[in-house]
Design an enzyme around this catalytic site. Structure first.
Site, PDB file in Angstrom:
ATOM      1  N   SER A  20     -19.753  -5.788  19.925  1.00 33.34           N
ATOM      2  CA  SER A  20     -18.461  -6.437  19.736  1.00 33.34           C
ATOM      3  C   SER A  20     -17.534  -6.017  20.859  1.00 33.34           C
ATOM      4  O   SER A  20     -17.690  -4.942  21.454  1.00 33.34           O
ATOM      5  CB  SER A  20     -17.842  -6.011  18.395  1.00 33.34           C
ATOM      6  OG  SER A  20     -16.502  -6.465  18.275  1.00 33.34           O
ATOM      7  N   TYR A  50     -14.188   0.665  12.825  1.00 29.93           N
ATOM      8  CA  TYR A  50     -15.068  -0.362  13.395  1.00 29.93           C
ATOM      9  C   TYR A  50     -15.226  -0.142  14.894  1.00 29.93           C
ATOM     10  O   TYR A  50     -16.320  -0.315  15.442  1.00 29.93           O
ATOM     11  CB  TYR A  50     -14.484  -1.746  13.099  1.00 29.93           C
ATOM     12  CG  TYR A  50     -15.387  -2.894  13.479  1.00 29.93           C
ATOM     13  CD1 TYR A  50     -16.677  -3.007  12.945  1.00 29.93           C
ATOM     14  CD2 TYR A  50     -14.953  -3.890  14.354  1.00 29.93           C
ATOM     15  CE1 TYR A  50     -17.502  -4.074  13.294  1.00 29.93           C
ATOM     16  CE2 TYR A  50     -15.766  -4.958  14.698  1.00 29.93           C
ATOM     17  CZ  TYR A  50     -17.041  -5.036  14.175  1.00 29.93           C
ATOM     18  OH  TYR A  50     -17.860  -6.090  14.516  1.00 29.93           O
TER      19      TYR A  50
END
Length: 251
Positions: A134, A147
């Site tokens: 990501s 995250y």
């Protein structure tokens, strides 16, 4: 599945990027093993694309071993897509269990699946691994620390693995998507709060969709065996950077 047909494993294949990638690889001629926890979803998708559903929890070593047994002695492509974000609280209010879950599924899960299937990837003579990272694994942002840490971990794992396998017939790649509007990602992150999930993409003209990422993954794994796409960062045109997103009025 024929004796000469190439094979692929896609984890997290029950929805979103995983499901779209399974469809794309099937279109490319691969027999796809769909690995995820939700049996009903992967069985339906396996029937649609002529693949094989294997109920798998990537955080459970025994479950991953059963996946490897089902795949067999050789494998051409592994897409480590299983992952997710849970919560968005700042570090001062962080939930330790949420952080552990994120690290477990994004990092430990990726490691366990890779470890279990690596002998089969080597045995194919031209294996390919794509880890779905990501842009959160490149730039930190408020409310995303857990995250961010997990996806930075995926990036570090990918880089180390590429070095470890430099003399093996296996390509090691990472794709790092920016804003991708899928059915479940933000909804899971915000514990089912649809309004918060919708706000992430509010006013963003044409965010990426799962099929965009699947299309890129399909391109990556179908390059010649000597071509390694180390990192592919992919964003919608509207997202110039993590904090620079064009939005239009939605009233």
């Amino acid at each position: 599945m024929t004796e000469t047909q190439k094979t692929a494993v896609v984890t997290g294949a029950s929805s979103g990027i995983g499901a779209a990638t399974a469809r794309r690889l099937a279109d490319e001629g691969y027999h796809v093993f769909l690995a995820a926890r939700r049996a009903d979803r992967i069985e339906a998708l396996a029937a649609e694309i002529g693949g094989t559903a294997v109920v798998t929890d990537v955080t459970d070593a025994a479950s991953v071993a059963a996946l490897a047994e089902k795949v067999g002695p050789a494998l051409d492509v592994l897409v480590n897509n299983a992952g997710g974000a849970f919560g968005s609280t700042p570090v001062a209010e962080a939930d330790s269990d949420e952080w552990k879950r994120m690290y477990d599924v994004n990092v430990v899960g990726t490691m366990q699946v890779t470890r279990a299937l690596l002998p089969a990837l080597v045995a194919s003579g031209a294996g390919a691994i794509v880890n779905v990272g990501s842009t959160a694994g490149r730039v930190s942002y408020e409310g995303g620390a857990g995250y961010n840490a997990a996806k930075h971990g995926v990036r570090a794992l990918t880089g180390a693995l590429r070095l470890e396998l430099f003399d093996q017939p296996v390509r090691v790649m990472e794709i790092a998507p920016g804003m991708v509007h899928t059915e479940e990602f933000s909804l899971v992150r915000f514990e089912g709060d649809q309004a918060k999930a919708d706000a992430v993409y509010a006013g963003v003209p044409d965010p990426l969709v799962a099929e965009d990422i699947a299309d890129a993954i399909g391109w990556m794994v179908t390059r010649p065996a000597h071509v390694n796409i180390d990192e592919l960062v992919i964003r919608p045109r509207a997202q110039a950077a993590q904090h620079k997103v064009h939005r239009v009025a939605t009233d």
